[in-house]
Design an enzyme around this catalytic site. Structure first.
Site, PDB file in Angstrom:
ATOM      1  N   GLN A 161       8.126   5.349  -0.053  1.00 21.21           N
ATOM      2  CA  GLN A 161       6.692   4.852   0.018  1.00 21.21           C
ATOM      3  C   GLN A 161       5.856   5.789  -0.981  1.00 21.21           C
ATOM      4  OE1 GLN A 161       4.803   2.935   1.914  1.00 21.21           O
ATOM      5  NE2 GLN A 161       2.985   4.328   1.089  1.00 21.21           N
ATOM      6  N   GLY A 291       2.835  -1.734   7.292  1.00 24.33           N
ATOM      7  CA  GLY A 291       3.301  -2.518   5.892  1.00 24.33           C
ATOM      8  C   GLY A 291       2.740  -2.134   4.862  1.00 24.33           C
ATOM      9  N   MET A 292       3.270  -2.062   3.517  1.00 24.65           N
ATOM     10  CA  MET A 292       2.828  -1.574   2.165  1.00 24.65           C
ATOM     11  C   MET A 292       3.072  -2.582   1.436  1.00 24.65           C
ATOM     12  SD  MET A 292       1.788   0.918   0.619  1.00 24.65           S
ATOM     13  CE  MET A 292       1.361   0.444  -0.867  1.00 24.65           C
ATOM     14  N   GLU A 293       1.767  -2.805   0.442  1.00 19.29           N
ATOM     15  CA  GLU A 293       1.703  -4.255  -0.109  1.00 19.29           C
ATOM     16  C   GLU A 293       2.555  -3.836  -1.573  1.00 19.29           C
ATOM     17  OE1 GLU A 293      -0.562  -1.491   0.601  1.00 19.29           O
ATOM     18  OE2 GLU A 293      -2.020  -1.400  -0.912  1.00 19.29           O
ATOM     19  N   HIS A 317      -2.573  -9.152   5.985  1.00 18.81           N
ATOM     20  CA  HIS A 317      -3.113  -8.174   5.665  1.00 18.81           C
ATOM     21  C   HIS A 317      -2.607  -7.662   3.912  1.00 18.81           C
ATOM     22  CE1 HIS A 317      -5.129  -3.978   5.428  1.00 18.81           C
ATOM     23  NE2 HIS A 317      -4.205  -3.475   4.942  1.00 18.81           N
ATOM     24  N   GLU A 318      -1.114  -7.604   4.230  1.00 20.07           N
ATOM     25  CA  GLU A 318      -0.328  -7.086   2.727  1.00 20.07           C
ATOM     26  C   GLU A 318      -0.459  -7.968   1.937  1.00 20.07           C
ATOM     27  OE1 GLU A 318       0.054  -4.147   3.036  1.00 20.07           O
ATOM     28  OE2 GLU A 318       0.296  -3.852   5.351  1.00 20.07           O
ATOM     29  N   HIS A 321      -3.947  -8.086  -0.014  1.00 16.60           N
ATOM     30  CA  HIS A 321      -3.777  -6.859  -1.003  1.00 16.60           C
ATOM     31  C   HIS A 321      -3.201  -7.173  -2.421  1.00 16.60           C
ATOM     32  CE1 HIS A 321      -4.928  -2.951   0.815  1.00 16.60           C
ATOM     33  NE2 HIS A 321      -3.965  -3.151   1.685  1.00 16.60           N
ATOM     34  N   GLU A 340      -8.940  -1.149   1.164  1.00 22.24           N
ATOM     35  CA  GLU A 340      -8.582  -1.356   2.308  1.00 22.24           C
ATOM     36  C   GLU A 340      -9.871  -2.197   3.124  1.00 22.24           C
ATOM     37  OE1 GLU A 340      -5.762  -1.427   3.560  1.00 22.24           O
ATOM     38  OE2 GLU A 340      -4.834   0.069   2.011  1.00 22.24           O
ATOM     39  N   ASP A 397      -4.206  11.248   1.497  1.00 21.00           N
ATOM     40  CA  ASP A 397      -3.856  10.848   2.843  1.00 21.00           C
ATOM     41  C   ASP A 397      -5.016  11.062   4.092  1.00 21.00           C
ATOM     42  OD1 ASP A 397      -1.809   9.524   3.812  1.00 21.00           O
ATOM     43  OD2 ASP A 397      -1.123  11.228   5.168  1.00 21.00           O
ATOM     44  N   TYR A 405     -11.190   1.042   6.482  1.00 16.63           N
ATOM     45  CA  TYR A 405     -10.602  -0.234   6.646  1.00 16.63           C
ATOM     46  C   TYR A 405     -11.811  -0.950   7.460  1.00 16.63           C
ATOM     47  CZ  TYR A 405      -5.714   0.927   5.874  1.00 16.63           C
ATOM     48  OH  TYR A 405      -4.431   1.552   5.367  1.00 16.63           O
TER      49      TYR A 405
HETATM   50  N1  BES Z   1      -1.710   0.350   1.674  1.00 18.21           N
HETATM   51  C1  BES Z   1      -1.785   0.280   3.095  1.00 18.21           C
HETATM   52  C2  BES Z   1      -0.852   1.705   3.641  1.00 18.21           C
HETATM   53  C3  BES Z   1      -1.143   3.016   2.857  1.00 18.21           C
HETATM   54  C4  BES Z   1      -2.569   3.286   2.924  1.00 18.21           C
HETATM   55  C5  BES Z   1      -0.301   3.846   2.822  1.00 18.21           C
HETATM   56  C6  BES Z   1      -2.589   4.653   2.446  1.00 18.21           C
HETATM   57  C7  BES Z   1      -0.424   4.989   2.104  1.00 18.21           C
HETATM   58  C8  BES Z   1      -1.795   5.430   2.069  1.00 18.21           C
HETATM   59  C9  BES Z   1      -1.167  -0.912   3.911  1.00 18.21           C
HETATM   60  O1  BES Z   1      -1.804  -1.890   3.338  1.00 18.21           O
HETATM   61  C10 BES Z   1      -1.811  -0.635   5.375  1.00 18.21           C
HETATM   62  O2  BES Z   1      -2.942  -0.751   5.287  1.00 18.21           O
HETATM   63  N2  BES Z   1      -1.136  -0.663   6.244  1.00 18.21           N
HETATM   64  C11 BES Z   1      -1.605  -0.848   7.562  1.00 18.21           C
HETATM   65  C12 BES Z   1      -1.621  -2.440   8.120  1.00 18.21           C
HETATM   66  C13 BES Z   1      -2.480  -2.843   9.061  1.00 18.21           C
HETATM   67  C14 BES Z   1      -3.759  -2.320   8.573  1.00 18.21           C
HETATM   68  C15 BES Z   1      -2.777  -4.141   9.240  1.00 18.21           C
HETATM   69  C16 BES Z   1      -0.595  -0.067   8.540  1.00 18.21           C
HETATM   70  O3  BES Z   1       0.444   0.368   7.823  1.00 18.21           O
HETATM   71  O4  BES Z   1      -0.831  -0.137   9.713  1.00 18.21           O
HETATM   72 ZN    ZN Z   2      -4.026  -1.995   3.455  1.00 13.79          ZN
END
Ligand code: BES
Ligand code: ZN
Length: 626
Positions: A161, A291-293, A317-318, A321, A340, A397, A405
């Site tokens: 990750q 999820g991670m895109e 969502h992903e 991205h 986001e 972070d 978001y």
């Molecule tokens: N890119 C993000 C996850 C992320 C953000 C990892 C910042 C590290 C630092 C991913 O697209 C995301 O937003 N995941 C959300 C999904 C949800 C909003 C549908 C999650 O993991 O909950």
């Molecule tokens: Zn996201």
């Protein structure tokens, strides 16, 4: 892209401590991009010399939990630089070759979050460098899972990750979202397990056991991704499919069978999908995110496999991205809302197109309620409630909250409402096309917005008031507020229940996941245990296969002190590592001394099974020191 000849450079002698900015006027160079922002989270110097292509050869050793690798970079010079600066954290570097010469390993001083700079003497006549290194067993991006932590219980598993700044814990690179590069890779594991990357994925390894990958579209470092495990593939359609452990592949491919429809819907909104394939990898439950895109290969938690597609907004969502984030990338982490906020907006549009407006509006109402809560917890004047963040000196972070978001998405919904959907969609499509494969600052977005959407329409500018949305804290007056008739129906049932209607007499027959979540969130907190037991008996919350509903029930049980939920809560905390679920549950527990004591007991058992990202957050909540 708005080109500027002003550049910001860092004085690397002072490292991260006080980023001294040296402004220098320089003529435009041929190579793109022409300008780089100062990035407070990277030591690298892309304004002088940037990486263009990475060739990565790696051996994954599951016994020692170490990746041994060689990273070879092709470089682009933007000035007469004599040093390439890369980001590293915890890497054990055994040799560096620049051009054809072995050069010394020059590491800067070490920072717990940002790591260490690696300075490499470079020569434009031989624009390549090669670094031989090993990762450390506690590398922040990597999670090494035992067989017991997987669905099949028979093979170990590894995943990465990288977002936001953890790529540097497994590859030395310019770990800054403004720097894009293509990559090729060859990877072999000690136990013959299948390897996948955020790239083109082969069906099989070569005769010597190496899996080969190519990512031909230039990507930022945070999208570097790798997984290895006992994985099978199942196609969904001609350009999408699912990878998962054999035990999960069937349910995953059923759950995600609408993926093709989502891609088509997304393309008809904002232009062609430019990454060829879109596959989804279902990870074991310790994956710290929903999820991670990762490009071409979304990484997903198995906790969205509800059996009825009710949690597939995460795929929307992903997938979104692939435009907002992967194609047009936030320049620095202060601009995170450009990734986001745009993605949540786009996700809502995909959901509306595939599953209808009612469902999308329910999801948006729940999220907006979450945003209001976040803002009231932080306080309406808190600087972190601004869309444009100031994360200098902090772990990026910390910018991951509902603000980027949901406030971000609400701002775009205001733009849609005020400009009209047609004009707004044309603008967004133009934004993605114009900025494809580049990084954008908030200011560059605003400039494009003023030129292309506002275009002299001062009444429209006034109705939207973009500056307030972006630079001021709190929720602006003109936010989009939601009215979901379906949720108003739920309110009636909650009122009935609160005034004594037995649970099994409530009118819930047609409810879907958002309705159940809303119901649980609206329940009063002053109820007796007997009523909780009656609720659970009627609806089976504590046995729910829907992780969102189960987590909500467990959170509510903590709120009302319903002790019989404890065994299920413990099992959940032991199994699931998704931070979005863990964080509120541990926070609620930590709000009473007895809860905290219980949480610490469970956490000390569960912690070794969580990814660094979740550990980092939960350590803070419980003030846990290992
Ligand atoms: N890119 C993000 C996850 C992320 C953000 C990892 C910042 C590290 C630092 C991913 O697209 C995301 O937003 N995941 C959300 C999904 C949800 C909003 C549908 C999650 O993991 O909950
Ligand atoms: Zn996201």
């Amino acid at each position: 892209m708005n080109k500027t000849i002003m550049r910001i450079r860092k004085n690397h002698l002072l490292l991260f401590a006080i980023p001294v900015l040296v402004w220098a006027c320089q003529p435009e160079k041929k190579s793109e991009p022409v300008s780089y922002m100062n990035d407070p989270h990277s030591f690298s110097n892309p304004e002088q010399v940037s990486v263009r292509h990475l060739d990565w050869e790696a051996f994954i050793d599951f016994d020692s939990k170490v990746i041994s690798a060689t990273a070879t970079f092709d470089l682009t010079f933007h000035s007469k630089a004599d040093t390439l600066i890369l980001d590293t954290r915890g890497l054990n570097i055994s040799g560096v070759v620049s051009g054809e010469e072995q050069v010394p390993v020059l590491l800067g001083s070490s920072h717990p979050i940002f790591g260490q700079s690696l300075s490499i003497p470079v020569n434009p006549d031989h624009p390549t460098v090669s670094i031989r290194y090993e990762t450390s067993p506690d590398a922040g991006a990597l999670q090494w899972l035992t067989a017991a932590q997987t669905a099949g219980k028979s093979h170990p598993f590894l995943f990465t990750q990288s977002q936001a700044i953890l790529a540097r814990t497994w590859i030395p690179l310019q770990d800054a979202p403004q720097v894009r590069f293509t990559y090729s890779a060859r990877v072999k594991t000690s136990n013959g397990l299948r390897v996948l990357m955020s790239a083109s994925n082969p069906d099989q390894p070569d005769s010597s056991g190496f899996w080969s990958f190519r990512m031909n579209q230039p990507i930022p470092s945070y999208l570097m991704a790798l997984a290895a495990g006992n994985l099978e593939f199942r196609p969904i359609d001609h350009r999408s499919g699912v990878y998962a452990e054999p035990e999960v592949i069937e349910s995953a491919s059923r759950e995600f069978s609408d993926t093709g429809k989502m891609i088509t819907a997304a393309e008809s909104l904002y232009g062609p999908y430019l990454w060829d394939r879109y596959d989804i990898l279902v990870l074991p439950p310790s994956f710290p995110f929903g999820g991670m895109e990762n490009p071409r290969l979304t990484f997903a938690t198995p906790t969205i496999l509800a059996g009825d597609k009710s949690l597939v907004a995460l795929v929307a969502h992903e997938l979104a991205h692939s435009w907002s984030g992967n194609l047009v990338t936030n320049a620095v982490w202060d601009d995170f809302w450009l990734n986001e906020g745009f993605t949540v907006y786009f996700e809502g549009r995909i959901m509306e197109a595939v599953y209808g407006r009612d469902f999308a509006v329910m999801e948006q109402t729940l999220s907006f309620n979450g945003l209001k809560e976040t803002i009231s917890e932080l306080g309406p004047d808190h600087p972190d409630t601004r869309l444009k963040l100031d994360l200098a000196g902090r772990d990026p972070d910390e910018g991951v909250s509902d603000i980027a978001y949901e406030k971000g998405a609400n701002f775009l919904r205001v733009c849609e409402r005020e400009a009209g959907r047609e004009r707004w969609d044309a603008f967004l499509k133009d934004y993605f096309t114009t900025h494809a494969f580049t990084s954008v600052t908030t200011e560059q977005f605003l400039d494009f917005f003023n030129r292309k959407l506002i275009a002299g329409d001062t009444a429209l500018a006034g109705r939207i008031d973009a500056e307030t949305w972006i630079y001021k804290p709190g929720i602006p007056q003109n936010a989009v507020v939601y009215q979901s008739e379906k949720l108003m129906e739920v309110d009636k049932q909650v009122a009935g229940w609160a005034s004594g209607t037995p649970s099994n007499k409530l009118n819930t027959a047609s409810w879907t996941t958002p309705e159940w979540l809303y119901f649980l969130r609206q329940l009063p907190h002053d109820q007796r245990n007997s009523r909780m037991a009656e609720l659970d008996k009627a609806f089976g919350f504590s046995r729910s296969g829907n992780s969102e509903i189960l987590a909500e029930w467990l959170g509510h049980s903590i709120d009302v002190g319903y002790e019989p939920a404890k065994p299920v809560l413990e099992a959940f905390l032991m199994k699931v590592g998704r931070r979005k679920f863990l964080k509120p549950l541990y926070e609620k527990l930590a709000s009473t001394p007895e809860g905290l004591e219980w949480a610490l007991k469970v956490y000390s058992k569960a912690r070794p099974g969580y990814h660094f990202v979740s550990v980092n957050t939960i350590d803070g909540i419980l003030k846990f020191t290992p």
